[in-house]
Design a protein around this motif. Structure first.
Motif, mmCIF file in Angstrom:
data_model
loop_
_atom_site.group_PDB
_atom_site.id
_atom_site.type_symbol
_atom_site.label_atom_id
_atom_site.label_comp_id
_atom_site.label_asym_id
_atom_site.label_seq_id
_atom_site.Cartn_x
_atom_site.Cartn_y
_atom_site.Cartn_z
ATOM 1 N N UNK A 1 38.267 41.840 31.601
ATOM 2 C CA UNK A 1 39.225 42.091 32.686
ATOM 3 C C UNK A 1 39.108 43.508 33.225
ATOM 4 N N UNK B 1 35.748 43.839 35.105
ATOM 5 C CA UNK B 1 35.820 43.017 36.318
ATOM 6 C C UNK B 1 36.819 43.548 37.339
ATOM 7 N N UNK C 1 40.049 43.633 37.130
ATOM 8 C CA UNK C 1 41.304 42.874 37.229
ATOM 9 C C UNK C 1 42.485 43.774 36.853
ATOM 10 N N UNK D 1 44.665 37.263 39.511
ATOM 11 C CA UNK D 1 43.203 37.179 39.547
ATOM 12 C C UNK D 1 42.830 35.948 40.364
ATOM 13 N N UNK D 2 42.149 36.217 41.483
ATOM 14 C CA UNK D 2 41.779 35.116 42.380
ATOM 15 C C UNK D 2 40.287 35.176 42.652
ATOM 16 N N UNK D 3 39.576 34.095 42.357
ATOM 17 C CA UNK D 3 38.142 34.072 42.608
ATOM 18 C C UNK D 3 37.443 35.242 41.936
ATOM 19 N N UNK D 4 37.824 35.543 40.672
ATOM 20 C CA UNK D 4 37.224 36.623 39.883
ATOM 21 C C UNK D 4 37.571 38.023 40.381
ATOM 22 N N UNK D 5 38.477 38.135 41.345
ATOM 23 C CA UNK D 5 38.849 39.447 41.862
ATOM 24 C C UNK D 5 40.292 39.766 41.518
ATOM 25 N N UNK E 1 44.072 31.482 36.555
ATOM 26 C CA UNK E 1 44.460 32.104 37.816
ATOM 27 C C UNK E 1 45.457 31.215 38.569
ATOM 28 N N UNK E 2 46.104 31.736 39.604
ATOM 29 C CA UNK E 2 45.948 33.004 40.321
ATOM 30 C C UNK E 2 46.748 34.176 39.752
ATOM 31 N N UNK F 1 29.102 39.129 36.614
ATOM 32 C CA UNK F 1 30.336 39.918 36.655
ATOM 33 C C UNK F 1 31.612 39.106 36.674
ATOM 34 N N UNK G 1 34.746 36.499 35.463
ATOM 35 C CA UNK G 1 35.657 36.543 34.320
ATOM 36 C C UNK G 1 35.223 35.624 33.177
ATOM 37 N N UNK G 2 34.489 34.559 33.492
ATOM 38 C CA UNK G 2 34.224 33.561 32.445
ATOM 39 C C UNK G 2 32.764 33.531 31.982
ATOM 40 N N UNK H 1 31.024 35.155 39.829
ATOM 41 C CA UNK H 1 31.192 36.575 40.131
ATOM 42 C C UNK H 1 32.109 36.729 41.323
ATOM 43 N N UNK H 2 32.422 37.998 41.638
ATOM 44 C CA UNK H 2 33.520 38.239 42.576
ATOM 45 C C UNK H 2 33.108 38.480 44.014
ATOM 46 N N UNK I 1 42.867 28.054 43.082
ATOM 47 C CA UNK I 1 43.052 28.953 41.943
ATOM 48 C C UNK I 1 43.792 28.164 40.882
ATOM 49 N N UNK I 2 43.116 27.855 39.780
ATOM 50 C CA UNK I 2 43.788 27.091 38.734
ATOM 51 C C UNK I 2 43.400 25.630 38.816
ATOM 52 N N UNK J 1 38.422 28.799 40.573
ATOM 53 C CA UNK J 1 38.942 30.066 41.079
ATOM 54 C C UNK J 1 37.957 30.603 42.105
ATOM 55 N N UNK J 2 38.151 30.207 43.368
ATOM 56 C CA UNK J 2 37.174 30.621 44.384
ATOM 57 C C UNK J 2 37.781 30.671 45.779
ATOM 58 N N UNK J 3 37.184 31.525 46.613
ATOM 59 C CA UNK J 3 37.608 31.651 48.012
ATOM 60 C C UNK J 3 36.637 30.926 48.942
#
Lengths: 393, 189
Positions: free
Chosen positions: A147, A150, A152, A284-288, A386-387, B9, B11-12, B50-51, B101-102, B127-129
């Motif tokens: 975290x 990254x 977070x 934390x959304x989309x790893x950000x 998340x989120x 990079x 989280x998982x 990654x982000x 998300x989730x 978890x993605x945009x």
């Protein structure tokens, strides 16, 4: 970054016995002839790490407890008991004034965490040097560095993964034997090392303690309210069967202001209400990292939280800046503070879902918390990770 | 059996290695700059999340485009890496209409080997945009979708290159281990 899977354990399911054997040897090699210090909060990570280091170093290990002022009621005493039962004498450092000083005027979550980390290592570095220790051992686990690296949130116990040279910055060499583990694996290691079951099962408590649950600026009044609410929430939710993986209270200013009508309509329908809180919280959304608004919803019915978990998606699809959706359990038009109940189910804390706590339990919590006239709103956090993250900051 | 994990990079990423270990597969962390030569002898490759967005440039992906193009071993891309594969195979990556998300519910369109035995639909966490969409020129088939995401899983035409938008490596995706096992079985051949 140190995170390769190596050693005899590398390619199979986690085995506490061979892990402990490998790490005891590593700790002895690293510390050599010198002495090492460890700071423990009484949480399972640092306690297990202390037990492991004690096995490796015996009385060449000095164990500290920093009373930061952000502990729960009776915490210092309880932690002392836990460490004594492991044969580890504990030195308690009363340093709450220095932490409060470092936080003065800070309301932003990351500024608070960074200030906490700075005070933490300054104080600990001084104490360790005074004891002749040149090594600091700490129980950083995988989610901490993941975290932090990254972006977070800044976990107070992560330095080297950010490129901080601990020797020149704080005067010690750093060793982190648990870096590759997740909470469920740490608990298995705890049982193997003979840590008492209640400690091995103890719910996580963050290093910065109640600071990250005192949303926004830390004041003595908020801390006082939070300590009382924490006792009530822990008392009630620990009776659930099985108990949730983590459950606690947080506090923020109750400065509700009307939310966008679309949010109210799509989340709770025509008979419901929705408000924004002024304070922001971490997600934390989309790893950000996300640091955004919290929305309180009141569907106008006495629903159980589990019937409303879907509402979070609705709200976030209307306003992408929202990181948390809270269910209003009880409110009144005076008070000034909001108490938020958070409870989650998870294996490893990298992802988590809210516990389906029955409405009746939350009503009981709310009634007790609202005996304090300063509380105007009690909510339950409906958001998964998340989120949101588990902790609020 | 060895399946390295490319860290981007996310989280998982580290949880992918944990999941592989738990099903008895050797793993190690590798970086995107790793070359095909460095990967000689591996049985398969998993690329993590990654982000950032593939639309912000390919610089951060190192040698991965070349690896996806020329690999003689199976590849599984997760989240961001699923989007990378989708883009390299002629799809388009766009901002999702509704970010996930989730929890999400994934509907299987075509099982293939990777989704064998997981049922018609299953709960997964994402978890993605951004999301992958078809262009009509894409060189992959769509294996699964959800209400919020049009391509939840894909397979390259004619090669064992897979992508999943959701996270098979997190505890909240109950079928995740099964999907990873399916991928490991593809790598075994």
């Amino acid at each position: 970054m140190v995170c390769t899977i190596s050693g005899p354990n590398g390619n199979q399911a986690f085995d506490p016995a061979s892990f402990a054997e490998e790490k005891v040897a590593e700790i002895r090699r690293f510390v050599g002839e010198g002495k090492a210090a460890i700071a423990t909060s009484g949480g399972v990570d640092s306690t297990v790490c202390a037990a492991l280091a004690h096995r490796a170093l015996g009385d060449k290990l000095v164990c500290f407890f920093l009373d930061t002022g952000f502990m729960r009621e009776g915490e210092a005493k309880e932690v002392g008991g836990i460490l004594t039962s492991l044969g580890l004498p504990l030195r308690v450092l009363q340093v709450s004034d220095r932490f409060m000083e470092g936080l003065k005027g800070k309301a932003d979550a990351e500024s608070k965490r960074i200030a906490f980390r700075q005070t933490f290592y300054t104080v600990l570095g001084e104490a360790a040097r005074a004891e002749g220790c040149d090594v600091l051992i700490q129980g950083t686990i995988a989610p901490d560095w993941i975290e932090t690296a990254g972006g977070i949130k800044t976990q107070h116990n992560v330095l080297e993964q950010l490129g901080v040279d601990t020797r020149s910055a704080f005067g010690f060499r750093l060793l982190e034997p648990l870096l590759d583990l997740y909470k469920d694996q740490v608990r298995r290691l705890a049982v193997f090392l003979g840590v008492d079951l209640p400690v091995a099962q103890r719910q996580p408590f963050p290093g910065p303690g109640l600071m990250v649950r005192c949303i926004g600026e830390v004041t003595r009044e908020k801390m006082d309210l939070l300590r009382k609410a924490t006792r009530i929430v822990e008392g009630e939710l620990s009776k659930l069967s099985p108990p949730p993986k983590q459950y606690f209270a947080a506090v923020a200013e109750d400065d509700r202001r009307g939310a966008d009508e679309r949010i109210a309509r799509s989340a709770v329908g025509a008979s419901g209400k929705a408000w924004y809180l002024g304070a922001r919280a971490t997600g934390v959304k989309g790893d950000e990292r996300a640091y955004g608004r919290m929305v309180v919803v009141d569907p106008g019915t006495l629903s159980d939280p589990a019937e409303l978990f879907w509402v979070t998606d609705k709200v976030i699809h209307e306003d992408w800046g929202v990181v948390r959706v809270l269910l209003s359990v009880k409110e009144r038009d005076h008070g000034g503070y909001a108490v938020i109940v958070r409870s989650v189910e998870t294996r490893d804390f990298m992802t988590a879902k809210p516990t389906p706590v029955p409405r009746a339990v939350l009503e009981r919590v709310a009634s007790s918390v609202m005996e304090d006239e300063r509380v105007g709103l009690v909510c339950y956090d409906l958001t998964s990770k998340p989120p949101a993250t588990v902790e609020f900051e | 059996m060895e399946i390295p994990v490319v860290f981007l990079g996310g989280q998982y990423n580290h949880l992918i290695m944990r999941a592989l270990r738990e099903i008895g597969v050797s793993s190690r962390r590798i970086m995107p700059k790793t070359t095909l030569e460095d990967l000689k002898g591996i049985d398969g490759l998993i690329m993590g999340g990654g982000a950032y967005s593939v639309n912000d440039g390919m610089g951060r992906f190192g040698r991965l485009p070349e690896i996806v193009e020329r690999a003689d071993f199976p590849v599984l891309g997760i989240c961001l890496s699923h989007q990378l594969i989708g883009k390299l195979l002629g799809g388009e990556v766009v901002k999702g209409r509704k970010p996930e998300y989730g929890k999400t519910v994934v509907r299987v369109i075509e099982e293939d080997e990777i989704l064998a035995g997981v049922g018609k639909e299953f709960v997964a966490w994402a978890s993605h945009n951004d999301e992958v969409i078809r262009t009509g020129r894409e060189r992959f088939s769509v294996l699964a979708e959800s209400d919020c995401c049009r391509v939840e899983a894909l397979k390259a035409a004619g090669s064992p290159i897979y992508g999943v938008q959701f996270h098979v490596e997190v505890a909240e995706t109950p079928k995740g281990t099964e999907i990873l096992r399916n991928f490991v079985n593809v790598c075994r051949r």
